[in-house]
Scaffold this active site. Sequence first.
Site, PDB file in Angstrom:
ATOM      1  N   HIS A   1      -9.286   3.228  -1.704  1.00 20.75           N
ATOM      2  CA  HIS A   1      -7.869   2.876  -1.542  1.00 20.75           C
ATOM      3  C   HIS A   1      -7.392   1.993  -2.683  1.00 20.75           C
ATOM      4  O   HIS A   1      -7.299   0.775  -2.557  1.00 20.75           O
ATOM      5  CB  HIS A   1      -7.678   2.178  -0.193  1.00 20.75           C
ATOM      6  CG  HIS A   1      -6.299   1.628   0.019  1.00 20.75           C
ATOM      7  ND1 HIS A   1      -5.158   2.282  -0.419  1.00 20.75           N
ATOM      8  CD2 HIS A   1      -5.874   0.482   0.621  1.00 20.75           C
ATOM      9  CE1 HIS A   1      -4.099   1.555  -0.086  1.00 20.75           C
ATOM     10  NE2 HIS A   1      -4.504   0.460   0.529  1.00 20.75           N
TER      11      HIS A   1
ATOM     12  N   CYS B   1       0.668   2.574   6.353  1.00 23.19           N
ATOM     13  CA  CYS B   1       1.126   1.216   6.653  1.00 23.19           C
ATOM     14  C   CYS B   1       1.110   0.400   5.368  1.00 23.19           C
ATOM     15  O   CYS B   1       0.502   0.785   4.374  1.00 23.19           O
ATOM     16  CB  CYS B   1       0.211   0.565   7.689  1.00 23.19           C
ATOM     17  SG  CYS B   1      -1.508   0.409   7.130  1.00 23.19           S
TER      18      CYS B   1
ATOM     19  N   CYS C   1       0.794  -1.231   0.000  1.00 21.46           N
ATOM     20  CA  CYS C   1       0.000   0.000   0.000  1.00 21.46           C
ATOM     21  C   CYS C   1       0.822   1.275   0.000  1.00 21.46           C
ATOM     22  O   CYS C   1       0.254   2.367  -0.050  1.00 21.46           O
ATOM     23  CB  CYS C   1      -0.954   0.002   1.190  1.00 21.46           C
ATOM     24  SG  CYS C   1      -2.107  -1.388   1.171  1.00 21.46           S
TER      25      CYS C   1
END
EC number: 2.3.1.155
Length: 433
Positions: free
Chosen positions: A387, A417, A118
Site C-alpha cells: 500500500h 478509506c 490513502c
Amino acid sequence: MRFGACSLSTTTQLQAQVQTKSKKTLARPGVKNIVLVEGVRTPFLLSGTTYADLMPHDLARAALQGLLNRTNLPKDAVDYIIYGTVIQEVKTSNVAREAALGAGFSDKIPAHTVTMACISSNQAMTTGAGLIAAGQCDAIVAGGVEFMSDVPIRHSRKMRKTMLSLSRAKTLGQRLGLIGSIRLAHLTPELPAVAEFSTAETMGHSADRLAAAFGVSRLEQDEFALRSHTLAKKAQDDGLLQDVISFKVPGRDIVSKDNGIRPSSMEQLKKLKPAFIKPHGTVTAANSSFLTDGASAVLIMSEEKALAMGYKPKAYLRPTYGTPKALERAGLSMSDIDVFEFHEAFAGQIMANLKAMDSDWLPRHTWVGTPPMEKFNLWGGSLSLGHPFGATGCRLVTTVAHRLQKEGGQYGLVAACAAGGQGHAMVIEAYPQ
C-alpha cells in the site's frame, strides 16, 4: 458552440452503440463517457528494500514511462497530468511536474499534485474525470506515488528557529549567542507519524478501536489477512497482475514483482503480538498493510478521443463518493456488482466495514448489504500486494478493469478509506468487447 454540439452528437451515437451490446448501461444521453484506456504500476516493494536509494519522482517517472511504452501515446497528446502523494519529499513538492518532465512530457503540459491520504490517486483520477466532463480536457494522465524508504525528518522547532536566526545574524557576537542558546533537547529530531493531526491517533489505533466496536475478532482478521496473501500469490503466479511493469533500478537489478506477498499459516499469525493497543489489541503487523514504495499511472480519456486515436478502452469510469452513494447514483444494487476491489488498510478495518454495511449502524435507507466474498478482492489486496499511500487508488481501478475483462462481468465497485474520516467509491463499467 458548433464543437460542443458535434461532441454531444458523437457521444449520443457511441452510447447507442454501447446500449445495443449491453443489457444495461450507465451511459446517459448528453453526458460524456469517460474511459480508462490503460493502467500500470511499478512493482510495490517493502520500504527499505530495492528502491531504498531512489527518490519519489524516480518511481513516478518509471510509472509514466511504462504507461507511454504500453500505449505508444504521443507525449503531446496529453492535456493534463495529476499525481497523488501523501508524505511529500520537500525537494519535489509538485512531484507530478518533476516526474512528467523526467518522463519526457512537454513542459507545456500542466501538472499538479494532490494529497488526500490513502485516496490521493483516487482524487487524482476523479479530478481528471471532472476536467474531461467539463470539456476542458480530452486526455488525462493520473497516478500516485509513495516513498516510505526516505521520509522527511525535521529538526525540532526550537532548533529550526535557532538555525533561521543564525542565517540572519549579522555579527559574530549574535552568532555566538545563538549557538550558545542551543540545548541538547533541541537536537531531538521530529519523526513523521502516520497519525491524525487533529486527534494524534495512528491509523492502527483507529483500526483496533473500529474492530472492537464491531466485534471483529483477532481470528477473523488473521483469516482475512491470510486470504489476501494466498489470493495475491495465486494471482501473481498465474500472471494476472498485468498492470505491473518491470523497472530497472539504477545500480541494481530489474524488479518485476511485488515483494510483500508472503503466504503464511494461521499458526504463525497467532504468534504475533498486538502492534498498537497493548496487550489486548487485535491489530498486528501481519493483519495490517505494510509500509510500501511504489507508483502507479493511468490514462483516462473521453471516449471520442480514445476511439479517434485507435485505442480500445478497458472500462468506463463512473466516479462518486461512498459505496451507498455510488450505487444509488448509478441506480445499481449490490447484486448488480460483479467485481469488488476494496482497499485493505487493515483486516480489522475491512471486516468492520463489511459488518457495518449490513447492520443497524447505517441508516436503513443506506443499507446495501455485504459484498459476496466470492467476488471480493480475488487477486489479493493492500495487505499482501502493498500500500503505497498515494498510489493504491489507481491499482484498485486498473484491477477492477482487468478482472471484469477476465471474468466477463459488467460492473465493478472500488472503495477505499482515508485518514480524516474520508472515503471514496467508484463504479467501473466494462467496455464492450
